[in-house]
Design a protein around this motif. Structure first.
Motif, PDB file in Angstrom:
ATOM      1  N   UNK A  38      48.357  87.349  83.886  1.00 49.51           N
ATOM      2  CA  UNK A  38      49.545  88.169  84.156  1.00 49.51           C
ATOM      3  C   UNK A  38      50.811  87.344  84.023  1.00 49.51           C
ATOM      4  N   UNK A  39      50.794  86.126  84.544  1.00 48.26           N
ATOM      5  CA  UNK A  39      51.971  85.261  84.437  1.00 48.26           C
ATOM      6  C   UNK A  39      52.295  84.972  82.977  1.00 48.26           C
ATOM      7  N   UNK A  40      51.276  84.716  82.179  1.00 50.19           N
ATOM      8  CA  UNK A  40      51.495  84.433  80.755  1.00 50.19           C
ATOM      9  C   UNK A  40      52.123  85.647  80.063  1.00 50.19           C
ATOM     10  N   UNK A  41      51.612  86.832  80.361  1.00 52.90           N
ATOM     11  CA  UNK A  41      52.166  88.052  79.773  1.00 52.90           C
ATOM     12  C   UNK A  41      53.611  88.285  80.204  1.00 52.90           C
ATOM     13  N   UNK A  42      53.901  87.959  81.436  1.00 57.22           N
ATOM     14  CA  UNK A  42      55.179  88.343  82.029  1.00 57.22           C
ATOM     15  C   UNK A  42      56.303  87.330  81.869  1.00 57.22           C
ATOM     16  N   UNK A  43      55.998  86.152  81.372  1.00 53.03           N
ATOM     17  CA  UNK A  43      57.046  85.128  81.249  1.00 53.03           C
ATOM     18  C   UNK A  43      58.225  85.622  80.424  1.00 53.03           C
ATOM     19  N   UNK A  44      57.939  86.324  79.341  1.00 53.35           N
ATOM     20  CA  UNK A  44      59.025  86.799  78.482  1.00 53.35           C
ATOM     21  C   UNK A  44      59.874  87.864  79.170  1.00 53.35           C
ATOM     22  N   UNK A  45      59.301  88.540  80.164  1.00 52.66           N
ATOM     23  CA  UNK A  45      60.028  89.593  80.876  1.00 52.66           C
ATOM     24  C   UNK A  45      60.752  89.065  82.112  1.00 52.66           C
ATOM     25  N   UNK A  46      60.031  88.283  82.906  1.00 49.77           N
ATOM     26  CA  UNK A  46      60.555  87.854  84.199  1.00 49.77           C
ATOM     27  C   UNK A  46      61.038  86.411  84.220  1.00 49.77           C
ATOM     28  N   UNK A  47      60.633  85.619  83.249  1.00 53.78           N
ATOM     29  CA  UNK A  47      60.997  84.210  83.249  1.00 53.78           C
ATOM     30  C   UNK A  47      60.193  83.427  84.277  1.00 53.78           C
ATOM     31  N   UNK A  48      60.602  82.194  84.498  1.00 51.72           N
ATOM     32  CA  UNK A  48      59.930  81.309  85.436  1.00 51.72           C
ATOM     33  C   UNK A  48      60.525  81.491  86.831  1.00 51.72           C
ATOM     34  N   UNK A  49      59.705  81.333  87.851  1.00 52.48           N
ATOM     35  CA  UNK A  49      60.234  81.386  89.203  1.00 52.48           C
ATOM     36  C   UNK A  49      59.417  82.254  90.134  1.00 52.48           C
TER      37      UNK A  49
END
Length: 242
Positions: free
Chosen positions: A50-61
């Motif tokens: 999920x984190x890998x999928x969402x990095x482009x949407x939510x960024x790091x943090x």
């Protein structure tokens, strides 16, 4: 003789203060929370996806991490996750956002020794408010000539940062714990780069060390950065390729 460095960049999380440790502890609590639905190893694997999928949407943090935990809980429970579980996940995120900052050994000593003679630039990625909070609580902000909080660290990022706050990447050194973010793109931009490994590194930050890159250095401890700066400026460190 070498050439004086016009700027020295430092990563923040897990280079100057602890960070990944708290994510790992939270991930363990998250696994316990969903123990009736999946084994902890499966929960962690699904969370990483999920984190890998969402990095482009939510960024790091932390905020993106919290949203990824909620998404994972929905997936693992096939949409039947109780509201109280969502509430606990939100509590996990709030606790991370309020966690005290713990500077790593040698961090302040190194910054103090270099700040009087060099332009220091903090280059960190993640949520703006959270990174500002951590910097303020660390007590280290006064050592930096500039603070750059970016959405990601790329070759273009380092070209821009070291041109804005120095004389370009060719006369800059970047120091950090992440090969993916602090070393490889800085080298690609033409800078020196020093990897200071941390005992815990986020899986998505892993990369192979560029052992044959002339400007790459590995430090066992952050304290060695002072001697590395001297070696570079004395021409005792490797020269740029080409």
């Amino acid at each position: 003789m070498g050439e004086r460095l016009a700027a020295i960049g430092f990563d923040a999380d897990d280079t100057l203060w602890q960070n990944e440790r708290y994510y790992r502890l939270t991930e363990a609590r998250f696994g316990e929370l969903l123990a009736d639905h999946a084994a902890a190893e499966m929960t962690s694997a699904r969370l990483l996806e999920a984190e890998r999928r969402n990095l482009a949407l939510y960024g790091f943090g932390i905020k993106g991490f919290t949203l990824s935990m909620i998404e994972t809980a929905i997936e693992i429970t096939e949409g039947r996750v109780p509201a109280e579980v969502i509430g606990r996940i939100l509590d996990f995120g709030r606790e991370l956002l309020a966690h005290p900052i713990e500077p790593l050994p040698d961090a302040e000593t190194v910054l103090e020794r270099l700040a009087g003679s060099h332009r220091l630039v903090l280059v960190t990625k993640g949520d703006l408010f959270d990174q500002e909070r951590k910097l303020a609580q660390s007590g280290l902000g006064g050592y930096f000539h500039a603070i750059e909080i970016v959405s990601d660290k790329t070759e273009a990022t380092y070209r821009t940062v070291f041109s804005r706050h120095g004389a370009g990447p060719e006369r800059a050194l970047m120091i950090g714990n992440s090969l993916r973010s602090d070393v490889l793109p800085a080298l690609a931009a033409g800078a020196f780069a020093a990897h200071v490994p941390h005992e815990l590194t986020f899986a998505l930050e892993h990369a192979e060390p560029p052992e044959n890159a002339a400007r790459f250095h590995r430090l066992d401890r952050l304290a060695e950065a002072v001697d590395l700066v001297r070696a570079i400026e004395a021409g005792e460190a490797a020269a740029p390729e080409g």
